[in-house]
Design an enzyme around this catalytic site. Structure first.
Site, PDB file in Angstrom:
ATOM      1  N   ASP A 130      -2.564  -0.969  -5.993  1.00  0.00           N
ATOM      2  CA  ASP A 130      -2.959  -1.937  -4.373  1.00  0.00           C
ATOM      3  C   ASP A 130      -3.388  -2.708  -5.184  1.00  0.00           C
ATOM      4  O   ASP A 130      -3.114  -3.045  -6.004  1.00  0.00           O
ATOM      5  CB  ASP A 130      -4.778  -0.655  -4.099  1.00  0.00           C
TER       6      ASP A 130
ATOM      7  N   HIS B 130      -4.062  -0.447 -10.197  1.00  0.00           N
ATOM      8  CA  HIS B 130      -3.661  -2.253  -9.328  1.00  0.00           C
ATOM      9  C   HIS B 130      -2.757  -2.701 -10.438  1.00  0.00           C
ATOM     10  O   HIS B 130      -2.962  -3.034 -11.034  1.00  0.00           O
ATOM     11  CB  HIS B 130      -5.301  -2.991  -9.630  1.00  0.00           C
TER      12      HIS B 130
HETATM   13 ZN   LIG Z   1      -7.615  -2.983  -3.174  1.00  0.00          ZN
END
Ligand SMILES: [Zn+2]
Length: 232
Positions: free
Chosen positions: A45, A191
């Site tokens: 993400d 991430h």
């Molecule tokens: Zn996020």
């Protein structure tokens, strides 16, 4: 938390907080991203970002592993070449919203606009119509769910995460946190950018990739994008 409230989560009638996401594996496996038990989906993400995403693409290339990148529309619009490289390298792009804001703070119409803008930004940058949508912070609202469906996207959260957004994260803690309860069919949240987390936290995530993928392979699972996860 009682069962009826959990059931409400499953249909997106209430907000889903990230802390509750692991229990979704049981009550709403499709929303949690539960797939083929011989496969583990790897997802990232908050990118793309030029300071970090290229290093992830290089590392995944060396590992011969493809993943799903949930892009922010703002980031894809700012760095379209990088968004395109993700696709050119064989990965899947999906939508994490245009900007990274908690959906319950937005009106239904602002939510619709955000998803549409993000969907268009990712499409303009990559030529790809995103198939998956994951809301910022994993907090899904009914308006977002409806908007995603109208744009042809399916909402997917995750079953396991690495807590890789904190200043304390190390490659070891990220790998251990992900693999502690990991089972086949999982969807892993990591991430590839620190746009929403502690500065430089992505370095721990990056260095966790080799032990994480190695562990999955040792347990007999293939690692790949959601497109190959065969979710029901
Ligand atoms: Zn996020």
């Amino acid at each position: 938390m009682n069962r009826s409230w959990r059931a409400a989560l499953a249909i997106g009638a209430a907000a889903v907080t990230p802390a509750l996401a692991p229990s979704l594996r049981v009550v709403a496996p499709a929303l949690a991203g539960v797939g083929d038990p011989r496969h583990v989906a790897l997802t990232f993400d908050d990118g793309p970002h030029p300071a970090s995403t290229p290093a992830f693409l290089d590392a995944l290339g060396r590992l011969r592993v493809r993943a799903t990148f949930f892009l922010l529309g703002e980031q894809a619009a700012a760095y379209p070449e990088l968004a395109r490289r993700i696709v050119d390298d064989g990965h899947e792009v999906a939508l994490h919203g245009h900007s990274h804001r908690l959906l319950p703070t937005r009106s239904p119409s602002a939510t619709r606009d955000d998803l549409r803008r993000g969907f268009v930004s990712v499409g303009d940058a990559t030529g790809i119509a995103a198939r998956w949508y994951r809301p910022p912070y994993g907090v899904l609202t009914a308006a977002a769910r409806t908007a995603a469906t109208r744009l042809g996207m399916r909402c997917v959260l995750w079953t396991d995460w690495g807590r890789d957004w904190t200043t304390r994260a190390t490659p070891r803690t990220v790998c251990d946190t992900v693999t502690r309860r990991l089972s086949g069919g999982a969807t892993i949240l990591l991430h590839d950018s620190d746009t929403q987390s502690a500065p430089g936290s992505w370095r721990a995530t990056l260095d966790a990739l080799v032990p994480l993928v190695t562990t999955c392979h040792q347990r007999g699972w293939t690692v790949g994008p959601l497109a190959e996860h065969q979710m029901r």
